[in-house]
Design a protein around this motif. Structure first.
Motif, PDB file in Angstrom:
ATOM      1  N   GLY A 189     -54.333 -20.543 -13.055  1.00  0.00           N
ATOM      2  CA  GLY A 189     -52.900 -20.263 -13.086  1.00  0.00           C
ATOM      3  C   GLY A 189     -52.122 -20.963 -11.984  1.00  0.00           C
ATOM      4  O   GLY A 189     -51.116 -21.648 -12.255  1.00  0.00           O
ATOM      5  N   PRO A 190     -52.530 -20.847 -10.712  1.00  0.00           N
ATOM      6  CA  PRO A 190     -51.784 -21.520  -9.642  1.00  0.00           C
ATOM      7  C   PRO A 190     -51.754 -23.048  -9.788  1.00  0.00           C
ATOM      8  O   PRO A 190     -50.756 -23.692  -9.449  1.00  0.00           O
ATOM      9  CB  PRO A 190     -52.544 -21.100  -8.374  1.00  0.00           C
ATOM     10  CG  PRO A 190     -53.189 -19.804  -8.735  1.00  0.00           C
ATOM     11  CD  PRO A 190     -53.582 -19.961 -10.181  1.00  0.00           C
ATOM     12  N   LEU A 229     -61.768 -19.497 -19.284  1.00  0.00           N
ATOM     13  CA  LEU A 229     -62.034 -19.728 -17.869  1.00  0.00           C
ATOM     14  C   LEU A 229     -60.832 -20.386 -17.205  1.00  0.00           C
ATOM     15  O   LEU A 229     -60.430 -19.994 -16.094  1.00  0.00           O
ATOM     16  CB  LEU A 229     -63.278 -20.603 -17.710  1.00  0.00           C
ATOM     17  CG  LEU A 229     -63.647 -21.000 -16.274  1.00  0.00           C
ATOM     18  CD1 LEU A 229     -64.057 -19.784 -15.467  1.00  0.00           C
ATOM     19  CD2 LEU A 229     -64.771 -22.049 -16.289  1.00  0.00           C
ATOM     20  N   ILE A 230     -60.267 -21.374 -17.857  1.00  0.00           N
ATOM     21  CA  ILE A 230     -59.094 -22.060 -17.294  1.00  0.00           C
ATOM     22  C   ILE A 230     -57.916 -21.095 -17.184  1.00  0.00           C
ATOM     23  O   ILE A 230     -57.243 -21.029 -16.145  1.00  0.00           O
ATOM     24  CB  ILE A 230     -58.743 -23.291 -18.142  1.00  0.00           C
ATOM     25  CG1 ILE A 230     -59.805 -24.386 -17.931  1.00  0.00           C
ATOM     26  CG2 ILE A 230     -57.347 -23.815 -17.794  1.00  0.00           C
ATOM     27  CD1 ILE A 230     -59.629 -25.599 -18.810  1.00  0.00           C
ATOM     28  N   GLY A 232     -45.186 -16.942 -14.236  1.00  0.00           N
ATOM     29  CA  GLY A 232     -44.485 -16.254 -13.157  1.00  0.00           C
ATOM     30  C   GLY A 232     -45.429 -15.468 -12.268  1.00  0.00           C
ATOM     31  O   GLY A 232     -45.258 -15.417 -11.043  1.00  0.00           O
ATOM     32  N   ASP A 233     -46.427 -14.860 -12.860  1.00  0.00           N
ATOM     33  CA  ASP A 233     -47.412 -14.112 -12.080  1.00  0.00           C
ATOM     34  C   ASP A 233     -48.203 -15.026 -11.142  1.00  0.00           C
ATOM     35  O   ASP A 233     -48.825 -14.554 -10.180  1.00  0.00           O
ATOM     36  CB  ASP A 233     -48.374 -13.374 -13.011  1.00  0.00           C
ATOM     37  CG  ASP A 233     -47.724 -12.177 -13.698  1.00  0.00           C
ATOM     38  OD1 ASP A 233     -46.645 -11.740 -13.240  1.00  0.00           O
ATOM     39  OD2 ASP A 233     -48.292 -11.696 -14.704  1.00  0.00           O
ATOM     40  N   HIS A 234     -48.174 -16.332 -11.437  1.00  0.00           N
ATOM     41  CA  HIS A 234     -48.874 -17.301 -10.589  1.00  0.00           C
ATOM     42  C   HIS A 234     -47.909 -18.159  -9.784  1.00  0.00           C
ATOM     43  O   HIS A 234     -48.323 -19.203  -9.245  1.00  0.00           O
ATOM     44  CB  HIS A 234     -49.803 -18.161 -11.440  1.00  0.00           C
ATOM     45  CG  HIS A 234     -50.940 -17.397 -12.049  1.00  0.00           C
ATOM     46  ND1 HIS A 234     -51.973 -16.868 -11.296  1.00  0.00           N
ATOM     47  CD2 HIS A 234     -51.197 -17.028 -13.328  1.00  0.00           C
ATOM     48  CE1 HIS A 234     -52.826 -16.236 -12.083  1.00  0.00           C
ATOM     49  NE2 HIS A 234     -52.377 -16.310 -13.325  1.00  0.00           N
ATOM     50  N   ALA A 241     -48.792 -28.062 -11.261  1.00  0.00           N
ATOM     51  CA  ALA A 241     -48.599 -29.241 -12.101  1.00  0.00           C
ATOM     52  C   ALA A 241     -47.218 -29.236 -12.749  1.00  0.00           C
ATOM     53  O   ALA A 241     -46.520 -30.261 -12.775  1.00  0.00           O
ATOM     54  CB  ALA A 241     -49.690 -29.313 -13.160  1.00  0.00           C
ATOM     55  N   LEU A 242     -46.796 -28.090 -13.269  1.00  0.00           N
ATOM     56  CA  LEU A 242     -45.466 -28.003 -13.874  1.00  0.00           C
ATOM     57  C   LEU A 242     -44.379 -28.194 -12.821  1.00  0.00           C
ATOM     58  O   LEU A 242     -43.358 -28.847 -13.075  1.00  0.00           O
ATOM     59  CB  LEU A 242     -45.303 -26.650 -14.569  1.00  0.00           C
ATOM     60  CG  LEU A 242     -46.203 -26.402 -15.781  1.00  0.00           C
ATOM     61  CD1 LEU A 242     -45.965 -25.003 -16.341  1.00  0.00           C
ATOM     62  CD2 LEU A 242     -45.958 -27.448 -16.863  1.00  0.00           C
ATOM     63  N   ARG A 243     -44.606 -27.648 -11.639  1.00  0.00           N
ATOM     64  CA  ARG A 243     -43.626 -27.795 -10.554  1.00  0.00           C
ATOM     65  C   ARG A 243     -43.473 -29.257 -10.154  1.00  0.00           C
ATOM     66  O   ARG A 243     -42.394 -29.699  -9.749  1.00  0.00           O
ATOM     67  CB  ARG A 243     -44.079 -26.939  -9.377  1.00  0.00           C
ATOM     68  CG  ARG A 243     -43.076 -26.820  -8.256  1.00  0.00           C
ATOM     69  CD  ARG A 243     -43.588 -25.845  -7.209  1.00  0.00           C
ATOM     70  NE  ARG A 243     -43.428 -24.456  -7.662  1.00  0.00           N
ATOM     71  CZ  ARG A 243     -44.302 -23.483  -7.427  1.00  0.00           C
ATOM     72  NH1 ARG A 243     -45.440 -23.751  -6.800  1.00  0.00           N
ATOM     73  NH2 ARG A 243     -44.060 -22.257  -7.844  1.00  0.00           N
TER      74      ARG A 243
END
Length: 240
Positions: free
Chosen positions: A118-119, A112-113, A222-224, A124-126
């Motif tokens: 993804g966005p 589910l996660i 990348g897709d997100h 969070a990583l950004r």
């Protein structure tokens, strides 16, 4: 050649679990692969953090806390930072649709996660790339599942082997006292539940799902929205 998983779990490397009063399952994410130590930490919530624990976090230089919990968890169990000067950033990984997923098995929560967050994972990583964001601490409730997913994706993005990702993931069993079986805990709704030891296949199946749908972890992120430039920046920051 990658080291066998059983060797990774039984070798004599220095322990990575940190003894911080009031902070469960705390450890430095650095160590696997060429990931630099002292930049990114993971743990359970800070709701029980003591003043002594705050001083320990200050010694580590923590500047940013990434909280992956739901709003109801933040309201019931707010992070304690005492006089620690940190920026709190909230990135809930579960869908915010008001549904209580406390009875869902982890074999459903993990996909589910991956399928819906993804966005948020990218955001969070950004956040780690913002000026003066590091060192940072990422946590959820007990620092095992949501934190384990974000950690696994980041480690894979940085080129860490699946064997080392799995070894880091399984370290939560020791960090939470689950080596001898399940323990009780109270969830955000006041319900007493059992926390069970995590299993290898939870994280390996998650990585396999990402790769089957997107090719690899970088393509999934990348897709997100995570750009190649941001990937390069994360690697420059976090790798030796």
């Amino acid at each position: 050649m990658d080291e066998p998983l059983d060797q990774l779990l039984t070798d004599t490397r220095p322990p990575r679990l940190l003894a911080i009063p009031g902070l469960r399952n705390a450890r430095d994410l650095g160590g696997p692969g060429r990931l630099r130590s002292g930049l990114l930490y993971r743990s359970g919530w800070l709701a029980e953090l003591t003043e002594e624990g705050t001083r320990e976090l200050a010694k580590l230089g923590v500047r940013t806390v990434l909280d992956l919990r739901d709003p109801i968890e933040l309201e019931r169990f707010p992070d304690r930072t005492h006089d620690l000067s940190v920026t709190l950033a909230h990135f809930p990984l579960l869908p915010q649709d008001g549904v209580d997923r406390g009875d869902l098995p982890l074999t459903e929560i993990y996909p589910l996660i991956i399928d819906t967050a993804g966005p948020v994972l990218v955001a969070a990583l950004r956040r780690l790339l913002e000026p003066a964001a590091l060192p940072a601490l990422v946590h959820c409730a007990v620092g095992r599942d949501r934190t384990g997913i974000l950690s696994a994706l980041l480690l894979a993005l940085l080129g860490v082997s699946d064997e080392e990702i799995t070894a880091d993931y399984l370290l939560s069993n020791e960090g939470l006292g689950l080596l001898d079986g399940p323990v009780e805990y109270e969830d955000a709704h006041g319900v007493i539940r059992l926390s069970y030891p995590v299993r290898v296949e939870l994280i390996t199946d998650l990585l396999a799902r990402v790769r089957s749908q997107h090719g690899n972890v970088q393509a999934y992120l990348g897709d997100h929205g995570l750009t190649d430039g941001e990937v390069s920046a994360l690697r420059a920051l976090l790798l030796e």
